[in-house]
Design a protein around this motif. Structure first.
Motif, short mmCIF file in Angstrom:
data_model
loop_
_atom_site.label_atom_id
_atom_site.label_comp_id
_atom_site.label_asym_id
_atom_site.label_seq_id
_atom_site.Cartn_x
_atom_site.Cartn_y
_atom_site.Cartn_z
N LEU A 65 0.82 -1.21 0.00
CA LEU A 65 0.00 0.00 0.00
C LEU A 65 0.86 1.25 0.00
CD1 LEU A 65 -2.80 -1.16 2.45
CD2 LEU A 65 -2.75 -1.27 -0.05
N CYS A 88 -11.62 4.70 -1.43
CA CYS A 88 -10.89 5.18 -0.25
C CYS A 88 -11.06 6.68 -0.01
CB CYS A 88 -9.41 4.84 -0.38
SG CYS A 88 -9.03 3.10 -0.14
N TYR A 90 -9.88 -2.58 2.87
CA TYR A 90 -10.54 -1.88 3.97
C TYR A 90 -12.05 -1.90 3.73
CZ TYR A 90 -5.88 -0.08 5.11
OH TYR A 90 -4.56 0.04 5.45
N TRP A 125 -8.56 -1.34 -4.84
CA TRP A 125 -7.37 -2.20 -4.79
C TRP A 125 -6.80 -2.34 -3.37
CZ3 TRP A 125 -6.98 1.50 -9.04
CH2 TRP A 125 -7.33 0.95 -10.27
N SER A 126 -7.69 -2.29 -2.39
CA SER A 126 -7.30 -2.60 -1.01
C SER A 126 -8.51 -3.24 -0.35
CB SER A 126 -6.86 -1.34 -0.25
OG SER A 126 -7.93 -0.43 -0.12
N LYS A 186 1.68 1.56 -3.52
CA LYS A 186 0.51 2.02 -4.26
C LYS A 186 0.36 3.54 -4.13
CE LYS A 186 -4.51 1.51 -4.66
NZ LYS A 186 -4.68 2.94 -4.94
#
Length: 478
Positions: free
Chosen positions: A239, A310, A323, A320-321, A242
């Motif tokens: 991350l 996000c 959370y 692309w994460s 990223k």
């Protein structure tokens, strides 16, 4: 009440759960979605199976996890869907807007498709001329896009925010809403109907007409993300990479900043929420037309999104994460004829692809036994259900996974989340009960070693069970 209801599936792209007033975000101007929530059933813990568009949608419209479909990243081919079963059962199946099949124009079970794709295409099918492109060309216009945005002197400071300056009716989300309304009002009445409407927004570029953004820009109380240096330093290396990658590469016309100013963040959120308000307006107009034409006399109306965004939380932009702001999506289901009671919440873990067998059952179709998705029909009608104990999420290396991680896998229970990064000894472990914002990573804390092992065991057993359950399904056949 008809034997088979009309089914209306409205999907947005990249919409956070907390972008709708009725779902707990009072700053949003979303009267039509609020009304849908007040009359329908809100799934409060519905999570995607993949944190990017194509694998999430391929999973939703197939009934299988991404590792089973073989579609694990954007750009991978897929086209066969359970919509084919609706068509074979006598439904008139119509798609207006985004489905994100690859190739874009495959029929995928629909009798009619009016395809509108990503606002700013730079990967597969960049030069595919969709219905929106044709409308712009017919008016002698070229859509606002990356090449022109890059010419702006403050392009790198905008974080992907722009004003739509062409005719408002030709904004992608206005165009999709208007075209769906046009179809409903002009096509000879046909029942039963399956109508899928795919809005391209609020996916970036964040570009609504200025009148939608203005009220949010004038609101000085918008709660904006303020990640601490401690959190940013504790991010997984993937991350961190990223974050840097998104500064250097302008995916979807977004140039990120490692340290955005409060004014930049305010503008980002104002444009995003403005796009949500535009979509809300078009949803209201579409529902009014459906009602006038009689389609809502007996219908199941579903509103959802393919993943979240996000918007600066955790120092990140886009998806692309894993959370919750990315994996948890707004999902509302409304029966217009009282097939189930509305005005309530259905609490408990479920997955976005569970909508597939739910739709099939309401259409009188028995879902395949091999489906990994689970119908919510009984839960909606009786409220007596057993939520999933865990939900899962997968992502193969994609355009913004710049750190060399080939694969991410997430598992989440009611109270804990673990994210595994292939090839890395580091990962993410969050105590959601005491840390709902997922700020404190407990992966390396020896006090939580047993919890980490427990969730890794759950992940292993899930993959084994999945491979066994889908043993007769040709993985990757799409």
């Amino acid at each position: 009440m008809a034997e088979r209801p009309n089914i209306i599936l409205i999907m947005t792209d990249q919409q956070r759960y907390d972008s709708i007033a009725a779902l707990g975000y009072p700053y949003a101007v979303t009267p039509n979605l609020d009304s849908l929530a007040e009359n329908g059933v809100t799934l409060t813990d519905c999570h995607i199976t993949a944190p990017s568009c194509v694998p999430s949608r391929a999973s939703l419209f197939s009934g299988y996890y991404p590792h089973t479909t073989g579609v694990l990243a954007n750009g991978q081919k897929w086209q066969h869907t359970w919509v084919e079963k609706l068509r074979d059962a006598g439904y008139r199946c119509v798609n207006v807007g985004k489905m994100h099949t690859i190739p874009y124009n495959s029929d995928s079970g629909f009798h009619e498709r009016y395809v509108v794709e990503n606002k700013d295409r730079y990967m597969e099918g960049r030069y595919y001329f969709d219905e929106w492109d044709k409308a712009l060309a017919a008016n002698g216009l070229v859509k606002q896009q990356r090449e022109t945005y890059r010419q702006l002197p403050d392009y790198r400071d905008r974080l992907g925010t722009f004003d739509w300056e062409l005719p408002e009716a030709l904004h992608s989300d206005a165009f999709v809403g208007n075209m769906a309304k046009w179809w409903v009002e002009n096509y000879p009445p046909t029942e039963p109907l399956f109508l899928q409407v795919g809005f391209p927004g609020p996916h970036p570029p964040f570009d609504p007409p200025a009148r939608y953004t203005k009220p949010y820009l004038e609101c000085n109380d918008l709660p904006l993300p303020q990640p601490t240096r401690e959190e940013l330093d504790s991010l997984h290396q993937e991350l961190k990479d990223k974050r840097q990658h998104d500064v250097e590469v302008d995916h979807d016309s977004v140039v990120w900043s490692l340290d955005p100013t409060p004014d930049q963040m305010h503008r980002l959120w104002a444009h995003y929420l403005g796009n949500v308000t535009l979509i809300d307006e078009k949803v209201g107009e579409l529902l009014a037309s459906l009602k006038e034409r009689g389609y809502l006399d007996d219908a199941i109306v579903i509103f959802t999104s393919d993943h979240g965004e996000c918007l600066g939380e955790h120092g990140l932009i886009q998806k692309w994460s894993m959370y919750d702001i990315v994996t948890r999506v707004p999902t509302i289901i409304w029966s217009t004829s009282g097939r189930f009671e509305g005005g309530r919440e259905l609490n408990g873990l479920c997955q976005l692809f569970d909508l597939g067998p739910t739709i099939l059952e309401y259409a009188g179709i028995t879902p395949p036994e091999s489906f990994e998705a689970r119908s919510l029909k009984s839960a909606l009608e009786t409220g007596d259900w057993t939520p999933r104990t865990h939900v899962f999420c997968e992502q193969m290396g994609d355009v913004a996974m710049a750190g060399g991680t080939e694969f991410m896998t997430g598992v989440r229970s009611d109270t804990w989340k673990l994210v595994h990064f292939k090839g890395s000894e580091d990962g993410q472990l969050f105590d959601l009960e005491n840390d709902p914002k997922e700020v404190r990573n407990l992966w390396s804390d020896p006090a939580y070693l047993d919890r980490k092992r427990e969730l890794l065991d759950v992940m292993r057993d899930w993959l084994i069970e999945s491979n066994y359950r889908t043993r007769d399904v040709m993985a990757g056949a799409r």
